[in-house]
Design an enzyme around this catalytic site. Structure first.
Site, PDB file in Angstrom:
ATOM      1  N   PRO A   2       0.831  -1.208   0.000  1.00  0.00           N
ATOM      2  CA  PRO A   2       0.000   0.000   0.000  1.00  0.00           C
ATOM      3  C   PRO A   2       0.865   1.258   0.000  1.00  0.00           C
ATOM      4  O   PRO A   2       1.743   1.422   0.836  1.00  0.00           O
ATOM      5  CB  PRO A   2      -0.803  -0.129   1.293  1.00  0.00           C
ATOM      6  CG  PRO A   2      -0.840  -1.591   1.564  1.00  0.00           C
ATOM      7  CD  PRO A   2       0.487  -2.116   1.095  1.00  0.00           C
ATOM      8  N   GLU A   3       0.619   2.131  -0.962  1.00  0.00           N
ATOM      9  CA  GLU A   3       1.373   3.364  -1.098  1.00  0.00           C
ATOM     10  C   GLU A   3       0.517   4.543  -0.642  1.00  0.00           C
ATOM     11  O   GLU A   3      -0.605   4.366  -0.164  1.00  0.00           O
ATOM     12  CB  GLU A   3       1.814   3.534  -2.557  1.00  0.00           C
ATOM     13  CG  GLU A   3       2.686   2.408  -3.076  1.00  0.00           C
ATOM     14  CD  GLU A   3       4.122   2.477  -2.570  1.00  0.00           C
ATOM     15  OE1 GLU A   3       4.453   3.399  -1.802  1.00  0.00           O
ATOM     16  OE2 GLU A   3       4.923   1.607  -2.944  1.00  0.00           O
ATOM     17  N   HIS A  91      -5.473 -14.013   9.754  1.00  0.00           N
ATOM     18  CA  HIS A  91      -4.563 -12.863   9.743  1.00  0.00           C
ATOM     19  C   HIS A  91      -5.221 -11.574  10.227  1.00  0.00           C
ATOM     20  O   HIS A  91      -4.672 -10.495  10.014  1.00  0.00           O
ATOM     21  CB  HIS A  91      -4.008 -12.666   8.334  1.00  0.00           C
ATOM     22  CG  HIS A  91      -3.259 -13.855   7.818  1.00  0.00           C
ATOM     23  ND1 HIS A  91      -2.102 -14.316   8.416  1.00  0.00           N
ATOM     24  CD2 HIS A  91      -3.512 -14.689   6.772  1.00  0.00           C
ATOM     25  CE1 HIS A  91      -1.661 -15.377   7.753  1.00  0.00           C
ATOM     26  NE2 HIS A  91      -2.497 -15.624   6.770  1.00  0.00           N
TER      27      HIS A  91
END
Length: 271
Positions: A2-3, A91
């Protein structure tokens, strides 16, 4: 990974559902993220009112009336809102139960993300205090890049990916911005003219703004805060397209490695 656009998309998607709400309780199933979650975190956040969500670089700042939670999504993290009866999966490491009945759930298969807490100004935190300007701010422009680049021999691509120079220009967006600016990524940063840096700064702003508008780049591990994938990947000009024709001149897009990262460019259009 993720940017900046993905984190900004998350902020915009989650903000209306979190701001003004109370965190009734928090559940931490896995503390061993990039940095361990403090064992007192659940008590600090329980009962806190969420005032606003901000973003600094790739960090999501959740301001409350008790302090600020600093969230980093790492390589594979995502935040989403789920119903209270939605069972956690393998998760799903952190839940915040809200007074709305929804749960803010953090999922991170690789556990490279982080959830930290500060009672002070988060911008002064050790992780954020050294960061450069935001690329979409007025402080970021061609003159700034030109001045910071003087005497530097590193490639211009690794230069703009350095968070101390400017935040949030990740690998994908650096490649795309350099293509739009017509600058070869291997060029030493110190050899680029002021005029070309103005073109590059403008390209970075345009690429990031479009990515944010389109919901971030669709990557395997990222889902936006509203549960919808991003669509910017459909508009990439060179990234991940080695061997494909350049959309400007038709020459084959090339691939190289800079700073241990794959780099994509057109040998004709970028000089």
């Amino acid at each position: 990974m993720p940017e900046l656009p993905e984190v900004e998309t998350t902020r915009r998607g989650l903000g209306p559902h979190l701001e003004g709400h109370i965190v009734r309780s928090a559940t931490v199933r896995q503390r061993r993220l990039r940095w361990p979650i403090d064992r007192g975190f659940e008590k600090r956040i329980a009962g806190a009112e969420i005032l606003r969500l901000e973003r600094r670089a790739k960090y999501l700042l959740v301001h409350t009336d008790r302090g600020c939670a600093i969230w980093h999504l790492g390589m594979s993290g995502s935040l989403r809102l789920v119903e209270a009866d939605c069972p956690p999966e393998k998760h799903d490491h952190v839940d915040w139960t809200l007074d709305s009945g929804l749960i803010l759930r953090y999922r991170d298969p690789r556990r490279f993300g982080a959830l930290l807490w500060t009672g002070g100004d988060p911008v002064a935190h050790d992780l954020l205090s050294h960061l450069g300007p935001e690329p979409l701010s007025d402080d970021f422009h061609g003159d700034y890049l030109f001045q910071r680049s003087r005497g530097r021999r590193q490639s211009v691509k690794t230069f703009v990916m350095d968070g101390r120079i400017v935040v949030g220009v990740g690998n994908i967006y650096a490649s795309e911005s350099l293509f739009l600016a017509g600058i070869r990524p291997q060029t030493p940063a110190g050899r680029i003219s002021r005029a070309r840096y103005w073109r590059l700064a403008d390209a970075i702003k345009r690429v990031l703004a479009r990515a944010i508008d389109d919901g971030g780049t669709t990557l395997r591990d990222f889902i936006g805060g509203d549960g919808k994938p991003g669509y910017f990947a459909q508009q990439l000009n060179v990234y991940g397209r080695a061997g494909d024709p350049c959309p400007k001149c038709g020459a084959s897009v090339r691939e190289a490695v800079l700073g241990q990262r794959s780099t994509f460019f057109c040998n004709r259009c970028q000089r």
